[in-house]
Design an enzyme around this catalytic site. Structure first.
Site, PDB file in Angstrom:
ATOM      1  N   GLY A  11       0.831  -1.203   0.000  1.00  0.00           N
ATOM      2  CA  GLY A  11       0.000   0.000   0.000  1.00  0.00           C
ATOM      3  C   GLY A  11       0.865   1.252   0.000  1.00  0.00           C
ATOM      4  O   GLY A  11       1.890   1.299   0.678  1.00  0.00           O
ATOM      5  N   THR A 125       4.995   2.042   5.598  1.00  0.00           N
ATOM      6  CA  THR A 125       3.587   1.636   5.667  1.00  0.00           C
ATOM      7  C   THR A 125       2.885   2.543   6.652  1.00  0.00           C
ATOM      8  O   THR A 125       3.452   2.869   7.707  1.00  0.00           O
ATOM      9  CB  THR A 125       3.394   0.170   6.121  1.00  0.00           C
ATOM     10  N   ASP A 127       0.595   1.734   8.506  1.00  0.00           N
ATOM     11  CA  ASP A 127       0.170   0.945   9.678  1.00  0.00           C
ATOM     12  C   ASP A 127       1.189   0.952  10.822  1.00  0.00           C
ATOM     13  O   ASP A 127       0.842   0.643  11.955  1.00  0.00           O
ATOM     14  CB  ASP A 127      -0.093  -0.503   9.271  1.00  0.00           C
ATOM     15  N   ARG A 162     -24.428  13.622  19.226  1.00  0.00           N
ATOM     16  CA  ARG A 162     -24.244  12.297  18.626  1.00  0.00           C
ATOM     17  C   ARG A 162     -23.035  11.551  19.160  1.00  0.00           C
ATOM     18  O   ARG A 162     -22.074  12.159  19.638  1.00  0.00           O
ATOM     19  CB  ARG A 162     -24.043  12.448  17.114  1.00  0.00           C
ATOM     20  N   GLY A 170      -5.689   0.003   9.816  1.00  0.00           N
ATOM     21  CA  GLY A 170      -4.956  -0.784  10.802  1.00  0.00           C
ATOM     22  C   GLY A 170      -5.488  -2.201  10.718  1.00  0.00           C
ATOM     23  O   GLY A 170      -6.465  -2.553  11.374  1.00  0.00           O
ATOM     24  N   ARG A 171      -4.876  -2.972   9.833  1.00  0.00           N
ATOM     25  CA  ARG A 171      -5.369  -4.324   9.528  1.00  0.00           C
ATOM     26  C   ARG A 171      -5.200  -5.261  10.729  1.00  0.00           C
ATOM     27  O   ARG A 171      -6.156  -5.840  11.200  1.00  0.00           O
ATOM     28  CB  ARG A 171      -4.580  -4.844   8.314  1.00  0.00           C
ATOM     29  N   ARG A 276      -3.963   7.559   3.427  1.00  0.00           N
ATOM     30  CA  ARG A 276      -2.751   7.254   2.651  1.00  0.00           C
ATOM     31  C   ARG A 276      -2.404   8.363   1.664  1.00  0.00           C
ATOM     32  O   ARG A 276      -1.337   8.321   1.067  1.00  0.00           O
ATOM     33  CB  ARG A 276      -2.961   5.936   1.876  1.00  0.00           C
TER      34      ARG A 276
HETATM   35  O1  F6P Z   1      -0.903  -0.591   3.746  1.00  0.00           O
HETATM   36  C1  F6P Z   1      -1.638  -0.872   4.851  1.00  0.00           C
HETATM   37  C2  F6P Z   1      -3.086  -0.620   4.607  1.00  0.00           C
HETATM   38  O2  F6P Z   1      -3.296   0.750   4.563  1.00  0.00           O
HETATM   39  C3  F6P Z   1      -3.983  -1.295   5.649  1.00  0.00           C
HETATM   40  O3  F6P Z   1      -4.182  -0.543   6.789  1.00  0.00           O
HETATM   41  C4  F6P Z   1      -5.223  -1.580   4.857  1.00  0.00           C
HETATM   42  O4  F6P Z   1      -5.933  -2.685   5.385  1.00  0.00           O
HETATM   43  C5  F6P Z   1      -4.676  -1.911   3.533  1.00  0.00           C
HETATM   44  O5  F6P Z   1      -3.521  -1.138   3.380  1.00  0.00           O
HETATM   45  C6  F6P Z   1      -5.622  -1.677   2.379  1.00  0.00           C
HETATM   46  O6  F6P Z   1      -4.916  -1.787   1.199  1.00  0.00           O
HETATM   47  P1  F6P Z   1      -5.467  -1.968  -0.264  1.00  0.00           P
HETATM   48  O7  F6P Z   1      -6.950  -1.862  -0.228  1.00  0.00           O
HETATM   49  O8  F6P Z   1      -4.817  -0.860  -1.022  1.00  0.00           O
HETATM   50  O9  F6P Z   1      -4.966  -3.299  -0.718  1.00  0.00           O
END
Ligand code: F6P
Length: 342
Positions: A11, A125, A127, A162, A170-171, A276
């Site tokens: 990414g 990255t 993340d 609200r 953040g995967r 990003r």
């Molecule tokens: O590069 C990390 C990240 O931003 C993660 O947080 C996210 O899950 C992922 O990339 C999404 O990437 P893409 O949809 O571009 O494959």
């Protein structure tokens, strides 16, 4: 070395262009030819390789994205892929390679280096989940973007009584959530490292609104966060081309649950790819410059299988063996700090 390559993969992250620019400058001063590999590993196999000129890297330090473009690739997933990559690199006369990327990219760099090809990594990255470095290029800009969003969303949340849920990237790790949560004063921060229960979340919001007499709340949730019984589940059915679940969606799920359980008006804003795509902050440009400068020194100094990582105030070589396949997760101490303000 007289001719080396640079590749960006995974990414994109703000500050990547500052890395490429640093490398180009170092090469220019030393009379080393720098070739850009476009469209990542798949581009290498399709011969999308050419020398980078001074003009290519002019006026890019402030730009997000990557002039080389980026992608996720299946190369290096199968045994024998390193030989395929080496043959392609040799075809273009490249004597060494700088790999700018996150976890998958550093694993690829490690495999390539293990196969005997000179290769050094630059941590990039949003993340910030790479082992061996305190910070990765792009992370601080993502935190800035998310913090600015929280500052703005607080106004509308307050104006409408609200609960505002903000979903950030953040995967597997919650660094962006925790740090923007601290900086933006979030009331609750939910991350993949620590499972939560909806009962706890609702009780905390209820307490804030009744005991503390607040009329709004800000909740940050990382896209990979999951509750203990799986009501909030980040893994839908869609997958990316590497077979990983496409994330994004836990925020709206959480807002619905809060609204149903507490009766408060709740909304979600998903920050997504905006995290990003902002111009890199100064700190990211500086980090990009420092780690890439070090990576160049390592490669040209005859080192391979290393990544340039930030340790304390210094940039140091870290063996890729200690980075590949590892993950830097949010610690209890950091998570506790984010909790303090709820
Ligand atoms: O590069 C990390 C990240 O931003 C993660 O947080 C996210 O899950 C992922 O990339 C999404 O990437 P893409 O949809 O571009 O494959």
């Amino acid at each position: 070395m007289k001719r080396i390559g640079v590749i960006t993969s995974g990414g994109d992250a703000p500050g990547t262009n500052a890395c490429i620019r640093t490398l180009a400058r170092r090469c220019l001063y030393d009379g080393v030819e720098l070739c850009g590999i476009f469209d990542s590993w798949d581009g290498l196999l399709k011969d999308k390789v050419r020398p980078l000129t001074r003009d290519d890297v002019t006026n890019i330090v402030q730009r997000a994205g990557t002039i080389l473009r980026s992608a996720r690739s299946r190369l290096f997933l199968a045994p024998g892929d390193a030989e395929v990559a080496k043959a392609a690199l040799a075809k273009h006369g490249l004597e060494g390679l700088i790999v700018i990327g996150g976890n998958g990219s550093q694993t690829a760099a490690h495999i390539l280096a293990q196969s005997g090809y000179p290769c050094v990594g630059v941590p990039k990255t949003i993340d910030n989940d790479l082992a061996g470095t305190e910070l990765t290029v792009g992370f601080l800009t993502a935190v800035e973007t998310a913090t600015a969003a929280l500052d703005n969303l607080r106004a509308t949340a307050e104006a409408h009584n609200r609960v505002m849920v903000v979903e950030v990237m953040g995967r597997n790790v919650g660094w962006i959530a925790v740090e923007c949560g601290i900086a933006g004063g979030a009331d609750i921060v939910l991350i993949p490292e620590f499972e939560f229960t909806l009962e706890e979340v609702c009780a905390r919001i209820e307490k804030r609104h009744t005991t503390l007499d607040r009329n709004y709340s800000l909740v940050v949730i990382a896209e990979g966060a999951i509750d203990k019984v799986g009501v909030i589940d980040p893994k839908g059915t869609a997958q990316d081309k590497l077979g990983r679940p496409k994330l994004g969606g836990v925020g709206p799920m959480l807002a619905r649950e809060i609204e149903d359980r507490l009766g408060y008006d709740a909304r979600c804003t998903t920050l997504g790819y905006l995290q990003r795509s902002a111009a890199p902050c100064a700190a990211d440009r500086i980090l990009a410059t420092r780690v890439t400068d070090k990576a160049y020194d390592l490669l040209l100094g005859g080192e391979s299988g290393m990544m340039a990582g930030l340790q304390g105030r210094d940039v140091k070589p870290v063996p890729l063996a200690d980075v590949a396949g590892k993950e830097k997760r949010v610690t209890r101490a950091w998570a506790r700090l984010a909790e303090l303000f709820g």
